[in-house]
Every structure is written in C-alpha cells, then in structure tokens.
Design a protein around this motif. Structure first.
Motif: not given
Length: 402
Positions: A269-271, A278-285, A293-304, A306-309
C-alpha cells in the motif's frame, strides 16, 4: 509529489458503464471543480455523489523542521522516543522557525446530495467533514455491517443535507508531498479554508452553499478549531468529535501507536512513500486508541484496520498548533465524544466536554451543546452507537437553523 496508486480510472470506467438517472444528473450538474469526476453513492445509497480530485492552491506558514526522512526504523523510533521524553528538548531543537510553503495540491474529495431531491440547488447547507489520523474520508461513509448502518453520509442525506468529505493531504488518494516540511497542521488548515470558500462560491460542485457546518474528528477537530481561529466566518456551526482540552494521554497514545514507517509496515500500500510517513503498527494499537470493546463489530474493525492511513512526522511535530481560543467565532459549537475516549479523556470523559466551549469558544452562540456516546471509544463513527451519535449531531444542526 509522491502519490499512492490512483483507482480513479477504474472507478470512472465503472461509473460510465451504466449510471442511474439520479447519479448521472448529479454528475452532470455538480462536477464543477472536479478533475476526472465520476458518479457514486453513499454506502447505503441515501446520497448521490460526485467524486474526483480538486486542485487546491494554498499557502501557509509552516514550521521549518530540522529533520530529515529517517534512514531506518531505528532512527524513526528514536525520534518518537525523544519526542515523548519530557526532558529531551527535541521539539525546540528541531524548530527552525516559520517558512512559507505554497503549492497546488490534488485533494481526493466527494460531494454528496440527498438522493431523493430533484434539484441540488435547493440544498443550502453543506456539512464539511474532516477526518482524523489513522483514517481517510471513509470514516464518514463506513459501510453497514451485520445490519447496522455506520455511514454519516447516509444519515446526513436522510436529513436533507449535502456533505463534502475528502482525504486530507498525505492520506488516501490525495497527494502525498514531503511528510516533514509540507504535510503539517498549518497547510492543512489553509487547504480546508480554500475548499470551504470554493463550496460557498460554487466553484466546487456548482452550488453556492449559504451555510457550512464544519464537522471534525480528532485531528480533524483540531483543524476545525484552526479554521475558527484564523477564519471565523468560514463555518456557521462547528461539531467537534473526539476532542477535549485534556491532552494528558496524548503521549501515551503516540506510544501506543508504536509508530512504524508506513512503507515497511504495508509495502504493497505504501511502498512508494518516504519514511517520514508512519502508520500505527498493529491492530492492538488501533483498538487501544480508537475503540471500546464490546461496543464495536469485530469484523468491521478488522476491515477498517486493514484500511488504516498514514500520518507524518510533520503532523506529529505540529499536532496541536492550531488549538487556541477562537475569540472571534460566534457560531454554535457541539462537543461530541465517546464516554470512553482513550486519546482525549484517558478512557473516562466525565466532565470533559463542558470545558471545551468556555476555553476555546468564549463567544459561541447560545445553541452550543455537547453529547457523550455511552460505551464508545475515540472512533465514534465505527461504534454501534453511531446512529444515536449522528441523530444528536443532526439535531444540533437543525436546532441552530442550518
């Protein structure tokens, strides 16, 4: 200027294949000011939109930073280690004074109107949307997940509003210029100002909007405060999402990001980007800073996630520069936060909203208000409470006559 690979030609081809009459009408009527425009809809189809790039000529007094693109992740990490060390003095050491930065910047943008209207000229108010760090304009048009709608563009269109969203400089499909000297707070405020003036004059979109409601999220809220300071008549009303004057947790937040050179973290994406991006390193961050949690959809979280900016070293070193009392701004202000915002409330926003308006908007109109979204983190639009949050924001706009 370095740019990420554009998808506009592909989207143009799709749009040209068989646009619906409503989309075609919007494209023909409201493409003014857009380069390579194409028709689209909001995620839920409530809005008909024109997308493309707008060329924005802007000039700003940026800070000359005595930094260069880090040659390795070790160097990049050391910059942040020193930035977070109270006794290091790096911020003063790299400040080379003010310098003028000017140029014409291609900003990827989307102008949307309610799909139900027969004439877009009947719409007098546009909601001007500025996303924050880790997102692009997708933040305002998150697709539905498991039957829950998350799109602010859909909510606004259903209420009769036009919206203008865009990828800030250095994100999404907008230009990616020098990440240290160019992509800074001051220039981004100027770019936003120029686009607001173009929306008011009709040179973007062909509709001269009478009213502009500025809506920011996080760093986008900081940009909105900068507009209220320098150009108090730009915005008729302001909604600040994900912002308080409590900055106690900003250092912890940046440490949580574990900032990583974007081209190393996601080379596909950014090569092509310089190492000052820079970007946030991990999904945990990502989860720690933006979600509750748990007030978000985990599948949506994973999608977003994956589109981090990207964010830039220039933005980090000028992050809060626009924040100062906007004494000349007299419109209403709405402060909207997740009750459990990690970044600006250390996960408990109790009493924080009420402090913003008197501190930063002393002359704000009587219609000013605030809202806490229960069980919600920093990225309000990506939580299951988004529908109620949007209802409060739209009510604020309508209650104040916009």
């Amino acid at each position: 200027m370095v740019r990420t690979t554009s998808i506009l030609p592909a989207l143009l081809g799709l749009a040209a294949a068989s646009p619906t009459p409503g989309l075609l009408s919007t494209l023909l009527s409201n493409a003014k000011g857009f380069n390579s425009p194409f028709s689209s809809t909001s995620a839920g189809g409530k809005a008909s939109c024109v997308s493309g790039t707008v060329a924005v000529k802007a000039s700003a007094q940026n800070t000359k930073l005595l930094l260069s693109n880090p040659p390795s992740q070790y160097n990049d990490t050391e910059i942040f280690v020193e930035f977070l060390q109270p006794t290091s003095g790096i911020q003063a050491a790299v400040n080379g004074g003010k310098t003028t930065v000017s140029g014409t910047y291609n900003i990827n943008a989307k102008l949307c109107f309610p799909a139900s209207v027969s004439s877009t000229s009947s719409i007098s108010t546009v909601h001007f949307l500025i996303h924050g760090i880790n997102f692009d304009q997708l933040y305002w048009d998150i697709p539905s997940s498991n039957g829950v709608s998350y799109s602010y563009l859909d909510a606004a269109a259903s209420a009769g509003y036009a919206t203008f969203s865009f990828d800030r400089l250095g994100t999404g499909f907008s230009d990616h210029p020098d990440p240290i000297q160019t992509v800074q707070s001051a220039l981004e405020v100027e770019i936003a100002h120029q686009m607001i003036q173009s929306l008011r004059s009709g040179s973007i979109g062909g509709t001269a909007f009478s009213h502009v409601v500025g809506i920011g999220h996080s760093y986008g809220s900081i940009q909105s405060i900068g507009l209220a300071n320098k150009y108090p008549s730009d915005l008729d009303a302001i909604i600040l999402q994900g912002f308080t004057i409590n900055t106690a947790n900003l250092g912890t937040t940046i440490a949580d990001f574990n900032p990583t050179i974007a081209s190393n973290n996601a080379p596909l994406r950014f090569g092509s980007l310089p190492s000052g991006y820079n970007v946030i390193n991990s999904a945990i961050g990502d989860q720690t800073a933006f979600y509750r949690f748990p007030n978000f959809d985990t599948s949506l979280f994973n999608t977003l996630d994956g589109k981090k900016q990207t964010f830039t070293l220039g933005e980090i070193f000028t992050l809060t520069e626009p924040v100062a009392p906007a004494a000349a701004y007299t419109g209403p202000v709405d402060i909207v936060n997740g009750q459990n915002d990690f970044i600006f409330c250390s996960s408990d926003c109790t009493g924080e909203n009420e402090m913003v308006q008197p501190a930063l908007f002393p002359a704000a109109a009587a219609g000013s208000t605030n809202y806490y979204a229960p069980g919600t983190g920093h990225a309000l639009n990506a939580h299951k409470t988004a529908k109620d949050t949007y209802a409060q924001m739209i009510k604020f706009s309508k209650d104040n006559g916009f």
